[in-house]
Write a protein that holds these residues in place. Structure first.
Motif, PDB file in Angstrom:
ATOM      1  N   ASP A 275       0.784  -1.236   0.000  1.00 48.12           N
ATOM      2  CA  ASP A 275       0.000   0.000   0.000  1.00 48.12           C
ATOM      3  C   ASP A 275       0.818   1.291   0.000  1.00 48.12           C
ATOM      4  O   ASP A 275       0.450   2.252  -0.691  1.00 48.12           O
ATOM      5  CB  ASP A 275      -0.954   0.008   1.191  1.00 48.12           C
ATOM      6  N   PRO A 276       1.919   1.382   0.776  1.00 48.70           N
ATOM      7  CA  PRO A 276       2.661   2.648   0.762  1.00 48.70           C
ATOM      8  C   PRO A 276       3.122   3.070  -0.627  1.00 48.70           C
ATOM      9  O   PRO A 276       3.192   4.272  -0.935  1.00 48.70           O
ATOM     10  CB  PRO A 276       3.856   2.362   1.680  1.00 48.70           C
ATOM     11  N   PHE A 277       3.403   2.090  -1.497  1.00 49.66           N
ATOM     12  CA  PHE A 277       3.883   2.428  -2.834  1.00 49.66           C
ATOM     13  C   PHE A 277       2.777   3.013  -3.704  1.00 49.66           C
ATOM     14  O   PHE A 277       3.061   3.673  -4.706  1.00 49.66           O
ATOM     15  CB  PHE A 277       4.513   1.202  -3.495  1.00 49.66           C
ATOM     16  N   TYR A 278       1.516   2.768  -3.350  1.00 51.23           N
ATOM     17  CA  TYR A 278       0.421   3.424  -4.058  1.00 51.23           C
ATOM     18  C   TYR A 278       0.498   4.937  -3.853  1.00 51.23           C
ATOM     19  O   TYR A 278       0.253   5.719  -4.777  1.00 51.23           O
ATOM     20  CB  TYR A 278      -0.923   2.887  -3.556  1.00 51.23           C
ATOM     21  N   LEU A 279       0.859   5.340  -2.640  1.00 50.76           N
ATOM     22  CA  LEU A 279       0.947   6.780  -2.359  1.00 50.76           C
ATOM     23  C   LEU A 279       2.195   7.390  -2.984  1.00 50.76           C
ATOM     24  O   LEU A 279       2.135   8.490  -3.542  1.00 50.76           O
ATOM     25  CB  LEU A 279       0.948   7.009  -0.851  1.00 50.76           C
ATOM     26  N   SER A 280       3.323   6.697  -2.911  1.00 49.52           N
ATOM     27  CA  SER A 280       4.544   7.260  -3.498  1.00 49.52           C
ATOM     28  C   SER A 280       4.419   7.372  -5.017  1.00 49.52           C
ATOM     29  O   SER A 280       4.932   8.312  -5.632  1.00 49.52           O
ATOM     30  CB  SER A 280       5.767   6.411  -3.112  1.00 49.52           C
ATOM     31  N   TRP A 281       3.716   6.425  -5.634  1.00 47.08           N
ATOM     32  CA  TRP A 281       3.480   6.498  -7.080  1.00 47.08           C
ATOM     33  C   TRP A 281       2.602   7.700  -7.417  1.00 47.08           C
ATOM     34  O   TRP A 281       2.878   8.451  -8.348  1.00 47.08           O
ATOM     35  CB  TRP A 281       2.811   5.199  -7.547  1.00 47.08           C
ATOM     36  N   LYS A 282       1.556   7.892  -6.642  1.00 51.84           N
ATOM     37  CA  LYS A 282       0.641   9.008  -6.900  1.00 51.84           C
ATOM     38  C   LYS A 282       1.325  10.340  -6.634  1.00 51.84           C
ATOM     39  O   LYS A 282       1.033  11.343  -7.309  1.00 51.84           O
ATOM     40  CB  LYS A 282      -0.597   8.864  -6.005  1.00 51.84           C
ATOM     41  N   ALA A 283       2.247  10.376  -5.665  1.00 45.34           N
ATOM     42  CA  ALA A 283       2.936  11.622  -5.329  1.00 45.34           C
ATOM     43  C   ALA A 283       3.705  12.173  -6.529  1.00 45.34           C
ATOM     44  O   ALA A 283       3.799  13.397  -6.711  1.00 45.34           O
ATOM     45  CB  ALA A 283       3.881  11.392  -4.152  1.00 45.34           C
ATOM     46  N   ALA A 284       4.243  11.277  -7.347  1.00 50.05           N
ATOM     47  CA  ALA A 284       5.025  11.718  -8.501  1.00 50.05           C
ATOM     48  C   ALA A 284       4.172  12.519  -9.490  1.00 50.05           C
ATOM     49  O   ALA A 284       4.678  13.391 -10.203  1.00 50.05           O
ATOM     50  CB  ALA A 284       5.648  10.514  -9.197  1.00 50.05           C
ATOM     51  N   GLU A 285       2.873  12.221  -9.522  1.00 50.37           N
ATOM     52  CA  GLU A 285       1.960  12.965 -10.401  1.00 50.37           C
ATOM     53  C   GLU A 285       1.920  14.443 -10.023  1.00 50.37           C
ATOM     54  O   GLU A 285       1.664  15.306 -10.867  1.00 50.37           O
ATOM     55  CB  GLU A 285       0.561  12.342 -10.305  1.00 50.37           C
ATOM     56  N   TYR A 286       2.206  14.736  -8.756  1.00 45.85           N
ATOM     57  CA  TYR A 286       2.173  16.109  -8.260  1.00 45.85           C
ATOM     58  C   TYR A 286       3.582  16.690  -8.113  1.00 45.85           C
ATOM     59  O   TYR A 286       3.775  17.704  -7.448  1.00 45.85           O
ATOM     60  CB  TYR A 286       1.442  16.153  -6.912  1.00 45.85           C
ATOM     61  N   GLY A 287       4.569  16.036  -8.724  1.00 53.53           N
ATOM     62  CA  GLY A 287       5.932  16.539  -8.672  1.00 53.53           C
ATOM     63  C   GLY A 287       6.590  16.391  -7.312  1.00 53.53           C
ATOM     64  O   GLY A 287       7.531  17.121  -6.990  1.00 53.53           O
ATOM     65  N   SER A 288       6.109  15.448  -6.517  1.00 54.37           N
ATOM     66  CA  SER A 288       6.669  15.214  -5.187  1.00 54.37           C
ATOM     67  C   SER A 288       7.184  13.788  -5.082  1.00 54.37           C
ATOM     68  O   SER A 288       6.756  12.892  -5.819  1.00 54.37           O
ATOM     69  CB  SER A 288       5.599  15.455  -4.100  1.00 54.37           C
ATOM     70  N   TRP A 289       8.101  13.576  -4.139  1.00 51.84           N
ATOM     71  CA  TRP A 289       8.667  12.250  -3.939  1.00 51.84           C
ATOM     72  C   TRP A 289       8.573  11.888  -2.464  1.00 51.84           C
ATOM     73  O   TRP A 289       9.043  12.654  -1.607  1.00 51.84           O
ATOM     74  CB  TRP A 289      10.121  12.210  -4.423  1.00 51.84           C
ATOM     75  N   ALA A 290       7.936  10.755  -2.196  1.00 50.90           N
ATOM     76  CA  ALA A 290       7.726  10.313  -0.813  1.00 50.90           C
ATOM     77  C   ALA A 290       8.968   9.550  -0.353  1.00 50.90           C
ATOM     78  O   ALA A 290       9.023   8.324  -0.407  1.00 50.90           O
ATOM     79  CB  ALA A 290       6.478   9.442  -0.723  1.00 50.90           C
ATOM     80  N   ARG A 291       9.963  10.292   0.102  1.00 54.28           N
ATOM     81  CA  ARG A 291      11.263   9.684   0.374  1.00 54.28           C
ATOM     82  C   ARG A 291      11.248   8.725   1.552  1.00 54.28           C
ATOM     83  O   ARG A 291      11.944   7.711   1.552  1.00 54.28           O
ATOM     84  CB  ARG A 291      12.304  10.791   0.575  1.00 54.28           C
ATOM     85  N   PHE A 292      10.467   9.019   2.588  1.00 53.37           N
ATOM     86  CA  PHE A 292      10.364   8.095   3.716  1.00 53.37           C
ATOM     87  C   PHE A 292       9.798   6.753   3.256  1.00 53.37           C
ATOM     88  O   PHE A 292      10.256   5.693   3.667  1.00 53.37           O
ATOM     89  CB  PHE A 292       9.486   8.681   4.824  1.00 53.37           C
ATOM     90  N   ILE A 293       8.764   6.810   2.416  1.00 57.98           N
ATOM     91  CA  ILE A 293       8.141   5.581   1.930  1.00 57.98           C
ATOM     92  C   ILE A 293       9.135   4.758   1.126  1.00 57.98           C
ATOM     93  O   ILE A 293       9.263   3.540   1.304  1.00 57.98           O
ATOM     94  CB  ILE A 293       6.897   5.913   1.086  1.00 57.98           C
TER      95      ILE A 293
END
Length: 440
Positions: A275-293
């Protein structure tokens, strides 16, 4: 929609649950036990046939519950999706796996929603329970349903309510775990909350489906990051000759400001590894990177390799190479005392041992035969839980701490135990002679 609300309040609504697995089956039973007529939908005819016979294919769900629901005449399972048209509320509980490159795979959601759309009628409530990234319900599910010409909320209602199943627990069950509910608009939220409130002890309405989707991801990101932290500390403390388990016990004596998490051989289950990778993948759409994930995923994913390295080091200290050694892996389940092997790190450990030319077997009383998964097909059968079977190996790797393994006599003649769960050493606390135990 007033008619739908009336049906829910009078327990006259017909509830359909798509997917009769670890999430869908208990959900269907809870609604039946609350007085609703329920139809369970699944593409697997074996599950449908088992339910028709009053059998349970999930160990912690007793067959008596399934049999009672079927005997009532108000719960049935089917592979016939044309029956969706008779349902007033349809709850979607289908898998959301990751692809080969850790990208979200919502294909099961999309195909299921298309099946619903073929039978969609006015006055229905559709609720997605499958874990996914924020925006799936309103950006993907809603357009597929509205392609029929029907509109939300005038013709049908749509919401998201994340599943919170924890297989094997007796203190927290489907009925008493608080249920978060968020609709794509307020009428959908209110109606979905009314439905779940009729079957569950507590409902937590939120302002939107996106908030509900995000709450599930936050829960699992929190756990993934903290497990990664203790896994990293385990590897660090091992170099310092410090027992991380003792460190955790000392730290948790603090009555505030600390919550214990425990290391292991890797993450398992359908939630935390994926599940955490679902959020990190979606974050890239907004030009962000979920580095903790991403960092937590990197640490947790490499734990099976760390177990192999630690085993190789321990064998070397005994003058034995890993190649050609006989290794027994205890446990295919991803956690103790359940028959759930989804994303279990044991599969990866066994594959790595095979690649290292070790002679590997496994023992798990919950899996007489290793099931074929999306990534693994071991073609192995379990050995019996006996001291004689254990003694035939150069090393035993404890991957799952089943209660049936908590017998010191099982390990008395094992030359080396690699314990990833801190299970074996406490068994020998009475001062009796013990095997060589290495924690990993």
């Amino acid at each position: 929609m007033n008619e739908l609300r009336r049906k829910i309040e009078n327990r006259a609504a017909h509830v359909g649950v798509i997917g009769q697995g670890y999430v869908g089956l208990p959900l269907a039973l809870v609604f039946r036990e609350a007085g609703f007529d329920v139809t369970g939908f699944d593409v697997d005819p074996k599950k449908v046939d088992a339910i028709a016979c009053g059998e349970s294919f999930i160990k912690h769900i007793g067959p008596e519950r399934v049999a009672a629901a079927v005997k009532s005449g108000r719960y049935r399972a089917t592979t016939d999706f044309d029956r969706l048209g008779t349902c007033d509320a349809i709850l979607i509980c289908v898998p959301t796996p990751l692809g080969r490159h850790r990208e979200p795979d919502n294909s099961y959601i999309h195909s299921t929603v298309r099946e619903i759309a073929k039978r969609l009628r006015r006055g229905q409530l559709i609720v997605l329970e499958s874990t996914t990234y924020p925006g799936t319900t309103d950006e993907e599910v809603k357009p597929l349903l509205e392609a029929t010409g029907l509109r939300c909320p005038n013709d049908f209602l749509l919401a998201f309510s994340p599943e919170r199943e924890d297989p094997g627990r007796r203190d927290h069950t489907t009925r008493n775990i608080p249920k978060v509910v968020g609709g794509v608009e307020s009428t959908s939220t209110d109606c979905a909350a009314l439905l779940y409130g009729a079957a569950m002890e507590k409902v937590v309405p939120v302002s939107s489906s996106r908030v509900a989707e995000s709450s599930k991801l936050l829960e699992n990101v929190f756990r993934s990051v903290n497990i990664a932290l203790v896994n990293e500390l385990k590897m660090l403390f091992d170099r310092m000759d410090i027992d991380v388990w003792e460190v955790i016990e000392a730290a948790k004596s603090k009555p505030f400001g600390f919550m214990p998490f425990y290391p292991g051989p890797g993450l398992g289950g359908h939630c935390i590894p994926l599940d955490p990778f679902y959020l990190s993948w979606k974050a890239a759409e907004y030009g962000s990177w979920a580095r903790f994930i991403e960092l937590a995923g990197e640490i947790n994913t490499r734990m099976p390799s760390y177990v192999l390295h630690r085993l190789q080091r321990a064998l070397n200290e005994d003058g034995k190479p890993l190649k050609g050694s006989r290794i027994l892996v205890l446990g295919l389940a991803y956690k103790a005392n359940i028959d759930d092997d989804r994303e279990s790190p044991s599969y990866e450990i066994i594959e790595l041992l095979r690649e290292a030319d070790a002679h590997v077997e496994y023992c798990d009383p919950y899996f007489s035969e290793a099931r074929k998964t999306r990534r693994h097909d071991l073609k192995m059968r379990s050995l019996p839980v006996t001291a004689e079977a254990f003694a035939a190996f150069d090393a035993v790797v404890v991957a799952t701490a089943h209660d049936l393994f908590k017998d010191a006599a099982l390990f008395e003649h094992v030359p080396l135990v690699l314990d990833t769960r801190n299970m074996v050493e406490p068994l020998f606390a009475g001062g009796r002679a013990r095997p060589r135990i290495v924690k990993a």
